[in-house]
Enzyme design. Structure first.
Site, PDB file in Angstrom:
ATOM      1  N   CYS A 156      -2.533 -50.053 -32.598  1.00 51.08           N
ATOM      2  CA  CYS A 156      -3.685 -50.795 -32.080  1.00 51.08           C
ATOM      3  C   CYS A 156      -4.974 -49.989 -32.193  1.00 51.08           C
ATOM      4  CB  CYS A 156      -3.427 -51.192 -30.628  1.00 51.08           C
ATOM      5  SG  CYS A 156      -4.830 -51.984 -29.867  1.00 51.08           S
ATOM      6  N   CYS A 165      -7.401 -50.359 -29.246  1.00 49.21           N
ATOM      7  CA  CYS A 165      -7.039 -49.623 -28.031  1.00 49.21           C
ATOM      8  C   CYS A 165      -7.306 -48.131 -28.197  1.00 49.21           C
ATOM      9  CB  CYS A 165      -5.552 -49.787 -27.711  1.00 49.21           C
ATOM     10  SG  CYS A 165      -4.900 -51.418 -27.988  1.00 49.21           S
ATOM     11  N   ASP A 166      -7.001 -47.581 -29.358  1.00 41.78           N
ATOM     12  CA  ASP A 166      -6.943 -46.122 -29.494  1.00 41.78           C
ATOM     13  C   ASP A 166      -7.991 -45.515 -30.417  1.00 41.78           C
ATOM     14  OD1 ASP A 166      -4.722 -46.243 -27.827  1.00 41.78           O
ATOM     15  OD2 ASP A 166      -3.375 -46.590 -29.516  1.00 41.78           O
TER      16      ASP A 166
END
Ligand code: NAP
Length: 306
Positions: free
Chosen positions: A132, A135-136
């Site tokens: 992701c 997200c990261d």
């Protein structure tokens, strides 16, 4: 006793909730602990009609949820741990404790990211390995990154990651991308993106965090090590149907088979979105089948109550 329970909170589940709520069926929607589905792990959604300037995936899901809530949908957070579709009323167990009984069900559990299956991939997940970028990506400012895959997801992740990374290499097992032409063009025009063709990741290196990868060219058989701080795996998805195995008709990949709209092999159980669609897999098609499932439920209840 519920009229309809919807399992899943992506575009399919939430659209089904909006429609069944507006049909006065008081839907109960069970959202997993990671509510909102796959769009919460994506960035700009540019092809969802109605948003000419694009909208961020998490924002789109927040708006859909608010719309479902506005018409009286009820939400329960938890993981469905068991279902019994042998006969109506159907039973759905949440977190191994609470059982809910319902006349109809809409399954909208979507699909999940597939991993490469390397031992170090699992060990280093959260320490440089991710599925992701949204997200990261932020954690990789000024770093060199690698994205695995050749579809739209890989291109989208790579393009997003160029906001943070110094450069992003897309490692693809063939010499042609599967991604749509417009996405391909965008990546080709991005000077921070490079392609490594005909290549697979043989191993991910690093003791505490990712420090690099070992790559293998599948044409020449040559292996090489390459340093990078993060590996983003974007090689497709698998339907979230383990829970329903043996109770519903599915295809060889585990996607639920539907007929006459969204009907499954069990009357009263309907399926919408990626859980039953291995072909289109778009937010808009998921929302479309969510709407269909809601209308199918309404007609099913009407026919049965008569
Ligand atoms: P996908 O289209 O199935 O592509 C998966 C890619 O990963 C393929 O290039 C495949 O290689 C490669 N791959 C599969 N298994 C692999 C393995 N074990 N090792 C190495 N590579 C592997 O999946 P996706 O990119 O997630 O897209 C899924 C659907 O969502 C598509 O319909 C796509 O159009 C849609 N989507 C759309 C957008 C958008 O429009 N903004 C964004 C994301 C996704 P091969 O090509 O050799 O098979």
């Amino acid at each position: 006793m519920q009229n309809v329970v919807i399992i899943g909170s992506g575009p399919a589940g939430l659209t089904a909730a909006i429609y069944t709520a507006r049909a006065n069926l008081s839907p109960l929607l069970i959202e997993g602990w990671q509510s909102g589905g796959q769009l919460t792990t994506t960035t700009d959604v540019e092809n969802y009609p109605g948003f000419p300037k694009g909208i961020m995936g998490p924002e789109l899901m927040k708006e859909m949820r608010a719309q479902a809530e506005r018409f009286g949908s009820e939400f329960v957070t938890g993981d469905v741990t068991a279902v019994d579709f042998t006969q109506p009323p159907f039973s759905i167990t949440i977190d191994g404790e609470r059982a809910i009984h319902t006349k109809t069900v809409i399954l909208a559990t979507g699909a999940s990211a597939i991993q490469m299956g390397l031992p170090n991939e699992k060990r280093l997940t959260g320490h440089g390995v991710s599925t992701c970028a949204t997200c990261d990506g932020f954690f990789f400012r000024g770093k060199e990154l690698l994205v695995v895959g050749g579809g739209d997801s890989a291109i989208e992740e790579a393009t997003f990651l160029t906001k943070f990374a110094t450069n992003v290499s897309i490692v693809h097992r063939r010499d042609k991308l599967r991604a749509s032409k417009i996405m391909q063009q965008r990546a080709m025009n991005n000077e921070k993106i490079a392609f490594v063709w005909n290549t697979v990741v043989e191993d991910i290196l690093g003791s505490e965090v990712v420090t690099g990868v070992r790559l293998k060219n599948i044409v020449t058989g040559k292996t090489m090590e390459r340093s990078c701080a993060g590996v983003f795996v974007a090689i497709g998805h698998r339907p979230n149907t383990t829970l329903f195995t043996g109770q519903l008709d599915m295809d060889e990949k585990g996607y639920i088979r539907t007929h006459q709209g969204t009907a499954t092999s069990v009357p009263g159980v309907f399926a919408a979105g990626d859980v039953q669609d291995s072909h289109y897999r778009q937010a808009i098609t998921a929302a479309g089948t969510g709407c269909m499932a809601a209308i199918d439920v309404e007609r099913f209840l009407e026919a049965n109550e008569k």
